[in-house]
Design a protein around this motif. Structure first.
Motif, PDB file in Angstrom:
ATOM      1  N   SER A   5      34.908 -15.095  28.732  1.00  0.00           N
ATOM      2  CA  SER A   5      34.706 -14.350  29.748  1.00  0.00           C
ATOM      3  C   SER A   5      36.129 -13.599  29.957  1.00  0.00           C
ATOM      4  N   LEU A   6      35.937 -12.393  30.076  1.00  0.00           N
ATOM      5  CA  LEU A   6      37.081 -11.516  30.241  1.00  0.00           C
ATOM      6  C   LEU A   6      36.966 -11.041  31.612  1.00  0.00           C
ATOM      7  N   ALA A  24      34.692  -0.309  19.249  1.00  0.00           N
ATOM      8  CA  ALA A  24      34.872  -0.479  17.922  1.00  0.00           C
ATOM      9  C   ALA A  24      35.101  -1.601  17.425  1.00  0.00           C
ATOM     10  N   TYR A  25      36.020  -2.411  17.888  1.00  0.00           N
ATOM     11  CA  TYR A  25      36.545  -3.819  17.803  1.00  0.00           C
ATOM     12  C   TYR A  25      35.179  -4.755  17.907  1.00  0.00           C
ATOM     13  N   LEU A  26      34.396  -4.631  18.905  1.00  0.00           N
ATOM     14  CA  LEU A  26      33.471  -5.295  19.178  1.00  0.00           C
ATOM     15  C   LEU A  26      32.386  -5.053  17.765  1.00  0.00           C
ATOM     16  N   SER A  38      27.150  -9.221  23.871  1.00  0.00           N
ATOM     17  CA  SER A  38      28.209  -9.197  24.808  1.00  0.00           C
ATOM     18  C   SER A  38      27.732  -8.195  26.032  1.00  0.00           C
ATOM     19  N   GLY A  39      28.701  -7.992  26.879  1.00  0.00           N
ATOM     20  CA  GLY A  39      28.231  -6.912  27.889  1.00  0.00           C
ATOM     21  C   GLY A  39      29.070  -7.207  29.204  1.00  0.00           C
ATOM     22  N   ARG A  40      28.953  -6.192  30.033  1.00  0.00           N
ATOM     23  CA  ARG A  40      29.705  -5.971  31.142  1.00  0.00           C
ATOM     24  C   ARG A  40      29.279  -7.087  32.539  1.00  0.00           C
ATOM     25  N   LYS A  41      30.114  -7.711  33.187  1.00  0.00           N
ATOM     26  CA  LYS A  41      29.863  -8.510  34.400  1.00  0.00           C
ATOM     27  C   LYS A  41      29.380  -7.699  35.282  1.00  0.00           C
ATOM     28  N   VAL A  48      31.737 -10.377  29.178  1.00  0.00           N
ATOM     29  CA  VAL A  48      31.106 -11.632  28.657  1.00  0.00           C
ATOM     30  C   VAL A  48      30.638 -11.461  27.097  1.00  0.00           C
ATOM     31  N   ILE A  49      31.217 -12.318  26.103  1.00  0.00           N
ATOM     32  CA  ILE A  49      31.147 -12.325  24.796  1.00  0.00           C
ATOM     33  C   ILE A  49      30.440 -13.523  24.159  1.00  0.00           C
TER      34      ILE A  49
END
Length: 97
Positions: A5-6, A24-26, A38-41, A48-49
């Protein structure tokens, strides 16, 4: 398996400056089979990843390469869990062990 969780530590304008590098990292770690989803909260306070890695220490080394980590725009909270059940079509998640 891991859930990361970011949570953004800086204003969205600062986050946006590093978004292309983060994507690009993802993409690189999706290609290596480390990231699963992964995606946005909602609301957009972070992301979240879902990931699989050999160990927590290996995952933490990977997370330290994230531009959001390098630029200190997000806090990372890692939860490790052992999947024992999965919805139809996602049974391969159980085999991650």
């Amino acid at each position: 398996m891991f859930v990361i969780s970011l949570t953004y530590k800086k204003p969205l304008a600062d986050v946006e400056l590093h978004l292309a590098a983060h994507i690009a990292y993802l993409d690189a770690y999706y290609a290596k089979g480390v990231f699963i989803a992964s995606g946005r909260k909602v609301p957009r306070t972070g992301g979240v990843i879902f990931a699989k890695a050999e160990s927590r220490s290996v995952l933490e080394a990977i997370l330290q390469q994230d531009p959001f980590y390098i630029e200190d725009v997000a806090e990372f909270d890692v939860v490790e869990f052992v999947p024992t059940k999965a919805a139809p079509g996602l049974e391969q998640l159980i085999e991650v062990l």
